[in-house]
Design a protein around this motif. Structure first.
Motif, mmCIF file in Angstrom:
data_model
loop_
_atom_site.group_PDB
_atom_site.id
_atom_site.type_symbol
_atom_site.label_atom_id
_atom_site.label_comp_id
_atom_site.label_asym_id
_atom_site.label_seq_id
_atom_site.Cartn_x
_atom_site.Cartn_y
_atom_site.Cartn_z
ATOM 1 N N GLU A 1 12.020 76.582 151.642
ATOM 2 C CA GLU A 1 13.014 76.918 152.663
ATOM 3 C C GLU A 1 14.031 75.795 152.893
ATOM 4 N N THR A 2 13.803 74.629 152.295
ATOM 5 C CA THR A 2 14.686 73.482 152.507
ATOM 6 C C THR A 2 14.969 72.822 151.166
ATOM 7 N N PRO A 3 16.244 72.708 150.763
ATOM 8 C CA PRO A 3 16.546 72.246 149.407
ATOM 9 C C PRO A 3 16.470 70.738 149.210
ATOM 10 N N THR A 4 15.908 70.012 150.173
ATOM 11 C CA THR A 4 15.832 68.571 150.023
ATOM 12 C C THR A 4 14.759 68.000 150.933
ATOM 13 N N SER A 5 14.480 66.726 150.735
ATOM 14 C CA SER A 5 13.576 65.960 151.581
ATOM 15 C C SER A 5 14.263 64.645 151.913
ATOM 16 N N TYR A 6 13.618 63.837 152.733
ATOM 17 C CA TYR A 6 14.216 62.540 153.063
ATOM 18 C C TYR A 6 14.489 61.728 151.800
ATOM 19 N N HIS A 7 13.494 61.623 150.902
ATOM 20 C CA HIS A 7 13.648 60.784 149.718
ATOM 21 C C HIS A 7 14.873 61.178 148.903
ATOM 22 N N LEU A 8 15.049 62.455 148.674
ATOM 23 C CA LEU A 8 16.170 62.903 147.856
ATOM 24 C C LEU A 8 17.494 62.776 148.600
ATOM 25 N N SER A 9 17.533 63.262 149.833
ATOM 26 C CA SER A 9 18.810 63.303 150.547
ATOM 27 C C SER A 9 19.352 61.914 150.827
ATOM 28 N N VAL A 10 18.477 60.936 151.085
ATOM 29 C CA VAL A 10 18.979 59.617 151.437
ATOM 30 C C VAL A 10 19.675 58.956 150.253
ATOM 31 N N VAL A 11 19.148 59.127 149.040
ATOM 32 C CA VAL A 11 19.809 58.490 147.899
ATOM 33 C C VAL A 11 21.098 59.229 147.529
ATOM 34 N N ILE A 12 21.100 60.554 147.671
ATOM 35 C CA ILE A 12 22.312 61.323 147.378
ATOM 36 C C ILE A 12 23.406 60.979 148.388
ATOM 37 N N ASP A 13 23.074 60.995 149.660
ATOM 38 C CA ASP A 13 24.057 60.710 150.703
ATOM 39 C C ASP A 13 24.615 59.298 150.573
ATOM 40 N N ASP A 14 23.734 58.321 150.362
ATOM 41 C CA ASP A 14 24.215 56.942 150.235
ATOM 42 C C ASP A 14 25.187 56.810 149.069
ATOM 43 N N ALA A 15 24.877 57.468 147.956
ATOM 44 C CA ALA A 15 25.764 57.387 146.794
ATOM 45 C C ALA A 15 27.096 58.074 147.070
ATOM 46 N N LEU A 16 27.055 59.279 147.643
ATOM 47 C CA LEU A 16 28.293 60.018 147.882
ATOM 48 C C LEU A 16 29.172 59.349 148.931
ATOM 49 N N GLN A 17 28.551 58.630 149.861
ATOM 50 C CA GLN A 17 29.321 57.942 150.896
ATOM 51 C C GLN A 17 29.711 56.524 150.498
ATOM 52 N N GLY A 18 29.298 56.089 149.322
ATOM 53 C CA GLY A 18 29.645 54.754 148.867
ATOM 54 C C GLY A 18 28.969 53.641 149.634
ATOM 55 N N VAL A 19 27.775 53.913 150.168
ATOM 56 C CA VAL A 19 27.052 52.888 150.931
ATOM 57 C C VAL A 19 26.634 51.761 149.988
ATOM 58 N N THR A 20 27.002 50.548 150.335
ATOM 59 C CA THR A 20 26.674 49.389 149.499
ATOM 60 C C THR A 20 25.493 48.600 150.026
ATOM 61 N N ASP A 21 25.227 48.711 151.338
ATOM 62 C CA ASP A 21 24.172 47.918 151.968
ATOM 63 C C ASP A 21 23.313 48.818 152.841
ATOM 64 N N VAL A 22 22.052 48.979 152.450
ATOM 65 C CA VAL A 22 21.106 49.771 153.226
ATOM 66 C C VAL A 22 20.265 48.806 154.058
#
Length: 294
Positions: free
Chosen positions: A203-224
């Motif tokens: 029912e949900t196409p993602t989890s924390y592990h997947l979404s956090v790396v995708i979002d950080d990459a798409l937003q250009g996050v350089t420092d976590v």
């Protein structure tokens, strides 16, 4: 040289507490000190627990603390197609399989395996203390999986960890903070410690592990910059970054704000909310003092 990009990414499933305040303030001030950017992201993929009033309170609390952020705010629920695309790529490489056991069934399987062990050893656990997946779904044939899916059963989409690590060996990251065991500098990633992690559900196409790396990459996050409780999760994140060919940010894991019993503050344990402290007369300066910031 591009400006560094920091982010604070809360879930609107409860009110922010002192631990959130510390992380948000730390990210905001590191961004300001480095001449970088500060982003706010709302991680609202859990439709059953995330509520509009909690999201509104996040904005109110951060503004009260004196934190500003760039617009627009990225809300995960508005970008589910990004996560589906990543899952389709991993699935197309044979790295994803559906598992149909409920949490209760997994607990039963773990108990059975522990009872059958002649040495009396407990079933292996991940760094968060949850048992590694004990089921046999990875060995099911494609027709068997299709039959189970057609029965409209709930399922979790798991990463075949052994197959994934074969495609991305020798992973590491540079830790700019201090890790769970005092690790700093070059840290070897150990994603195998997590077993076949869940990356999505029916029912949900993602989890924390997947979404956090995708979002950080798409937003250009350089420092976590995030709490020490997520230190070993970085192993899974480095694996996914390598598999998906997305850049690795710099990592800095910070100390946790603890309660009087030495436990980390949590929404689930009803940690005192910032809005409650504000209602009792606390000022932003009081919050900084409570979390140990100058």
């Amino acid at each position: 040289m591009p400006s560094p990009v920091f982010r604070f990414a809360p879930s609107p499933n409860g009110y922010l507490h002192l631990g959130h305040a510390f992380s948000a303030l730390l990210n905001f001030e590191l961004a300001r000190a480095s001449g970088g950017r500060f982003l706010l992201r709302i991680e609202d993929i859990d439709a059953t627990r995330c509520r509009p009033e909690f999201e509104a309170a996040i904005y109110q609390d951060l503004e009260w603390l004196g934190i500003g952020w760039e617009a627009p705010v990225r809300r995960q629920s508005e970008h589910l197609s990004d996560f589906r695309e990543a899952m389709e790529e991993l699935s197309g490489r044979g790295l994803i399989y559906p598992a149909f056991e409920s949490r209760a069934e997994i607990a039963r399987l773990v108990a059975e395996r522990e009872s059958a062990a002649k040495t009396g050893a407990s079933w292996p656990r991940d760094p968060d203390g949850a048992p590694l997946y004990p089921g046999a779904a990875k060995s099911f044939s494609a027709p068997a999986r299709r039959r189970l899916i057609e029965q409209d059963l709930p399922y979790a989409l798991r990463l075949d960890m052994a197959a994934a690590m074969a495609q991305a060996p020798d992973l590491a990251w540079i830790e700019h903070g201090e890790g769970a065991g005092g690790e700093t500098g070059l840290v070897a990633a150990r994603p195998e410690a997590w077993g076949d992690v869940i990356l999505a559900r029916k029912e949900t196409p993602t989890s924390y592990h997947l979404s956090v790396v995708i979002d950080d990459a798409l937003q250009g996050v350089t420092d976590v910059v995030r709490g020490l409780d997520l230190f070993w999760s970085t192993s899974v994140h480095r694996l996914l970054q390598s598999l998906l060919g997305i850049p690795q940010p710099a990592y800095r894991h910070h100390r946790l704000v603890l309660d009087d019993t030495g436990q980390k503050l949590s929404k689930s344990t009803k940690a005192t909310a910032l809005r409650e402290l504000r209602g009792q007369g606390a000022t932003p300066a009081d919050i900084r003092r409570l979390v140990g910031l100058p």
